[in-house]
Design an enzyme around this catalytic site. Structure first.
Site, short mmCIF file in Angstrom:
data_model
loop_
_atom_site.label_atom_id
_atom_site.label_comp_id
_atom_site.label_asym_id
_atom_site.label_seq_id
_atom_site.Cartn_x
_atom_site.Cartn_y
_atom_site.Cartn_z
N ASN A 121 -61.56 -5.73 40.19
CA ASN A 121 -60.53 -5.58 39.16
C ASN A 121 -59.41 -4.80 39.62
OD1 ASN A 121 -60.72 -3.39 36.20
ND2 ASN A 121 -59.58 -4.79 36.44
N CYS B 230 -65.43 -4.07 35.04
CA CYS B 230 -65.14 -3.07 34.03
C CYS B 230 -65.70 -1.88 33.98
CB CYS B 230 -65.14 -3.89 32.52
SG CYS B 230 -64.32 -2.68 31.29
N ASN C 138 -62.34 3.83 25.09
CA ASN C 138 -61.88 2.71 24.46
C ASN C 138 -63.14 1.86 23.96
OD1 ASN C 138 -63.19 1.77 26.89
ND2 ASN C 138 -61.34 0.73 27.57
N CYS D 125 -59.58 3.22 31.62
CA CYS D 125 -59.75 2.22 32.61
C CYS D 125 -60.73 2.81 33.64
CB CYS D 125 -58.96 1.44 32.90
SG CYS D 125 -59.06 -0.10 34.37
N GLY D 126 -61.98 2.48 33.68
CA GLY D 126 -62.95 3.19 34.76
C GLY D 126 -62.60 2.96 36.13
N ASN D 127 -62.46 1.63 36.26
CA ASN D 127 -62.04 1.25 37.82
C ASN D 127 -60.72 1.67 38.17
OD1 ASN D 127 -64.42 -0.26 38.18
ND2 ASN D 127 -63.45 -2.24 37.01
N HIS E 204 -65.96 -0.66 22.63
CA HIS E 204 -66.90 -1.53 23.44
C HIS E 204 -67.73 -2.31 22.70
CE1 HIS E 204 -65.44 -1.66 27.67
NE2 HIS E 204 -65.30 -0.30 27.41
N THR F 221 -65.26 1.07 32.18
CA THR F 221 -65.75 1.73 31.16
C THR F 221 -66.66 0.72 30.36
OG1 THR F 221 -63.83 0.37 29.94
CG2 THR F 221 -63.59 2.64 30.64
#
Length: 273
Positions: A13, A213, A153, A78-80, A155, A215
């Site tokens: 990512n 992803c 965010n 955005c976790g990554n 999901h 998150t």
């Protein structure tokens, strides 16, 4: 005006990182972010990450992270990218995002990120009307009864027998833009593949199919634990690699995984403004 950038990725990512903590940029817009993210005529990335000084709303933070998807839309988390930011910063930090402050701690080849606490209330996702977010009574063809979790965010998570058997490229955008989700939704399909082990694919809101992803991995791990499919600590396998997710007893989510710098360069701001 020539602007330096760093290209990074977390499990494939990928991100264009712009550091404006000391020298401000002329002004980021969705159109500029989308132009820079274009893989044919720009630098190319899934998300553009802009680092700025912390705002008055989060005086405890060391700096602020803004996140723009490939289509130019600005999103909350955005976790990554958070792991990439930790690696770029090089030391532990409190980072302001659009709706919270997260803690990032770099490690050898990656980082751990405290992603905060999940939200399950229908209006916190948000959904268009009240439903049970543990198992929503709705379906899109064979994808049925998703869980909904907000981890900074929104999901939706579908648990299926075979993640590779789902035509996510076709169903992802239909679900993302369904009227049930007024702010659109990230679409996750997951399978339990072992004890506390999940396999996951994600259609990311505003970005499409993605190799990873962060998150989404957090939301999926929490949804699996909430349904009793796994414990509170699980390994999540994505097309780009593996993340470790722990949903601690204090309700906070800790994500651990790799990040990497790809290359550095610069561009003329006026070419994209």
């Amino acid at each position: 005006m020539r602007i330096a950038f760093t290209k990074m990725h977390g499990l494939g990512n990928d991100f264009v990182m712009l550091d404006a903590r000391e020298t401000a940029l002329p002004g980021m817009t969705p159109a500029i972010a989308s132009a820079l993210a274009d893989r044919n005529t720009g630098i190319g990335c899934d998300q553009l990450i802009l680092l700025e000084p912390a705002g008055n709303a989060a005086p405890q933070a060391d700096f602020r992270m803004r996140i723009f998807n490939h289509d130019g839309s600005e999103v909350e988390a955005c976790g990554n990218a958070s792991r990439a930011v930790a690696l770029l910063h090089g030391r532990p930090a409190l980072v302001e995002t659009a709706n919270t402050v997260i803690e990032v701690v770099p490690s050898d080849g990656g980082a751990s990120v405290d992603m905060g606490t999940p939200r399950f209330e229908w209006d916190a996702i948000p959904l268009a009307y009240p439903v049970d977010t543990a198992s929503m009574p709705t379906a899109w063809e064979d994808l049925a009864n998703p869980a909904a979790v907000n981890v900074g965010n929104p999901h939706a998570i579908f648990f299926v027998e075979d993640v590779d058997g789902v035509d996510l490229a076709r169903l992802g955008p239909l679900i993302e833009q369904d009227e049930l989700f007024p702010e659109r939704i990230n679409v996750n399909v997951a399978s339990v593949v072992g004890e506390n082990a999940l396999k996951l694919r994600v259609w990311e809101r505003g970005a499409g199919l993605t190799r990873a992803c962060g998150t989404g991995a957090c939301a999926t791990a929490v949804a699996a634990a909430r349904r009793g499919l796994t414990g509170r600590s699980s390994t999540v396998e994505l097309p780009g690699g593996t993340l470790q997710i722990e949903w601690r007893e204090d309700d906070r989510i800790i994500m651990t995984g790799p990040a990497q710098e790809s290359f550095r360069g610069s561009f003329e701001w006026d070419d994209f403004a």
